[in-house]
Design a protein around this motif. Sequence first.
Motif, PDB file in Angstrom:
ATOM      1  N   UNK A 176      31.164  49.739  36.822  1.00 25.58           N
ATOM      2  CA  UNK A 176      31.873  48.663  37.527  1.00 25.58           C
ATOM      3  C   UNK A 176      30.904  47.501  37.667  1.00 25.58           C
ATOM      4  N   UNK A 177      31.239  46.375  37.004  1.00 26.20           N
ATOM      5  CA  UNK A 177      30.265  45.281  36.896  1.00 26.20           C
ATOM      6  C   UNK A 177      30.206  44.357  38.109  1.00 26.20           C
ATOM      7  N   UNK A 178      31.379  43.974  38.642  1.00 29.37           N
ATOM      8  CA  UNK A 178      31.430  42.802  39.525  1.00 29.37           C
ATOM      9  C   UNK A 178      31.740  43.126  40.988  1.00 29.37           C
ATOM     10  N   UNK A 179      32.365  44.273  41.238  1.00 31.99           N
ATOM     11  CA  UNK A 179      32.846  44.537  42.601  1.00 31.99           C
ATOM     12  C   UNK A 179      31.707  44.607  43.605  1.00 31.99           C
ATOM     13  N   UNK A 180      30.555  45.176  43.164  1.00 28.57           N
ATOM     14  CA  UNK A 180      29.401  45.282  44.068  1.00 28.57           C
ATOM     15  C   UNK A 180      29.025  43.918  44.638  1.00 28.57           C
ATOM     16  N   UNK A 181      28.933  42.932  43.750  1.00 22.85           N
ATOM     17  CA  UNK A 181      28.565  41.567  44.181  1.00 22.85           C
ATOM     18  C   UNK A 181      29.622  40.995  45.128  1.00 22.85           C
ATOM     19  N   UNK A 182      30.903  41.267  44.847  1.00 28.37           N
ATOM     20  CA  UNK A 182      31.987  40.758  45.726  1.00 28.37           C
ATOM     21  C   UNK A 182      31.841  41.348  47.129  1.00 28.37           C
ATOM     22  N   UNK A 183      31.462  42.610  47.207  1.00 28.19           N
ATOM     23  CA  UNK A 183      31.297  43.231  48.531  1.00 28.19           C
ATOM     24  C   UNK A 183      30.160  42.547  49.288  1.00 28.19           C
ATOM     25  N   UNK A 184      29.080  42.268  48.565  1.00 30.01           N
ATOM     26  CA  UNK A 184      27.943  41.621  49.230  1.00 30.01           C
ATOM     27  C   UNK A 184      28.330  40.227  49.728  1.00 30.01           C
ATOM     28  N   UNK A 185      29.185  39.531  48.956  1.00 30.09           N
ATOM     29  CA  UNK A 185      29.632  38.192  49.391  1.00 30.09           C
ATOM     30  C   UNK A 185      30.458  38.295  50.677  1.00 30.09           C
TER      31      UNK A 185
END
Length: 620
Positions: A176-185
Amino acid sequence: MQTDVIVIGSGHAGCEAALATARLGLKTLIITINLDSIAMMPCNPNIGGTSKGHLVREIDALGGEMGKNIDKTFIQIKMLNKSKGAAIQSLRAQADKYKYSLEMKKVIENTNNLKFKQGEVKDLLIKNKKICGVILCNNIVINSETVIICTGTYLDSCCLVGEYITNSGPNGLKKSDLLGESLRKLNIKTRRFKTGTSARIDKRSIDYYKIKKQDEDKDILNFSFENQNLNLSRKQISCYLTYTNEKTHKIIKKNIDKSPIYSGLIKSIGARYCPSIEDKVVRFPDKSQHQVFIEPESEDSNEVYVSGMSTSLPEEIQIKFYRTVLGLENCEFTRAGYAIEYDCIDSTQLKLNLEFKNISGLFSAGQINGTSGYEEAAAQGIIAGINAFCYIKNKDNFIISRNEGYIGVLIDDLVTKGIDEPYRMLTSRAEYRLLLRQDNADLRLTERGYKIGLISKKRYRDFLNKKNTIEREILRVKKFLVKDLNLANEILIKNNSNILSHEIFLSDLIKRPELNYDKIKKLDLDRKNNQRVVDDQININIKYEGYIKKQLEQIDKIKNLEDKKIPIDLDYLKIYGLRIEAAQKLNKIRPENIGQALRINGVSHSDISVLIIYMRKNKN
Ligand SMILES: Cc1cc2nc3c(=O)[nH]c(=O)nc-3n(C[C@H](O)[C@H](O)[C@H](O)COP(=O)(O)OP(=O)(O)OC[C@H]3O[C@@H](n4cnc5c(N)ncnc54)[C@H](O)[C@@H]3O)c2cc1C
């Protein structure tokens, strides 16, 4: 598109969460990166074992699927710790991992209200701190009232075999590429954990004559209470035992700098209770051998799992030290062992219902919360699913307390105490383990499963019959006086137990350490039922009567603390007399009751007294 519930991920947590919300009547959509990896077992395909078997029984007692699924697909089963106390006896089964996934997929595909879709979620839709949907990597937007994140070991994951790194999920699946960054945002704190697995080898390359066969149970027990009276017996595939030796350890020590764990390539935190073979050799230098279990993965595959040899050393090194193990001298690798690093969240950001404190309607379950294990994931999945239902239906949160179940211990440890490494369930974590046995999970939780709507009327009727029979039988046996001293002494002598000179209550005999109900039930002349599960309850409840009573008294003592609710918006820094450290911890965890506040690391009894006085003064 609009739905009630979106579940991100079809792993062990995602399946339980989605089945729970769909069975409770909510329109549910599972979105997963790969529909061919439903309930996949990337590690040893075993379900249960000490404390994990307890979780499976509790999930089943609440109306979950894991217990039924393993009863359908096990290829080897065994009750562990049979010679030990009832509190740690636990069922363990080796699953046919392909059939396990297929059967779960069948259930998912044939459940009303449940849709499933292949896709990758990249972002969450939030309005006024409230979840309202997701965005997929192909920019499709799907709206929903709740979202349950069950992304396991896939968030920004990478796999390591020596210096060979692949940016993928387990078994080479897409990460999963992008969800991690979205959570941090969204100000959700993440951390990096790791786990690992052993190589798979071709069973035709193993010399089985040299290694020890492990006996499976002939008298088959079941995980699901629904299968209690069913005969689940089938042909079983054995496991085998062998050992590492000095040669194995020497090769590992000589190449330890090539292990990404010891070269520093891996900086993330691994599970203390699932150590790699490198960890074992380094941590226990005096041990001349470590157990290695050869375990089947499927009746339709020649691949076997080498339990106890999880590693991420370069493949050529792995082959070298694997071939030093007795029976594996000519082993052929089908897949190398590897370590996987992945993002997960800090679980203290969740409430006891597994909802994020800062985004309402957003829930999280499984390995993403920092746990390790199929059972731990599934347990969180069903609780998150039930609470998504309660959220939408505006019902009270569905919380299992520490004295009701291992599920309660698991979730309370995660959200109240917080964790520093992958969390694996252990019996030692459960202070009331004598009450939280795997044999009475239904007596503890089925009533709650029925009340919330996950247990059918028919199953509930069967459960009540069993419960009433058990209660009636325990009372009857307690009053039964053994008068036939000849028969009694015949049995007592056979069991090296002191003979009788006068009449005695059957229950007093059961309490003798060398005896149990099974051994003396011939003396029970009024005995009518012959259900094994009822006999087990008679034996356990009479034999451990004193200890059980003591634990129930302990629970009573703290019950009023657990029931004392704390306003969720209290500013602890404003409470005069409360130590700063405690106030900061309380502001971070936001405990829901005094009992939970008491369990926060760094909050003392005197802090709690200050808090209680403050609440009394302010009529909270
Ligand atoms: C290499 C390895 C070794 C392991 N070793 C052990 C061990 O020794 N002992 C142990 O107890 N456990 C071990 N485990 C852990 C065990 O596999 C997990 O505990 C369990 O699978 C967790 O279940 P889960 O439902 O939380 O997540 P998973 O089973 O990982 O499932 C996650 C799901 O989420 C989906 N997904 C992820 N991101 C997205 C996205 N953005 N959009 C859509 N779908 C998404 C994936 O496709 C997958 O279906 C190991 C796991 C791995 C990978």
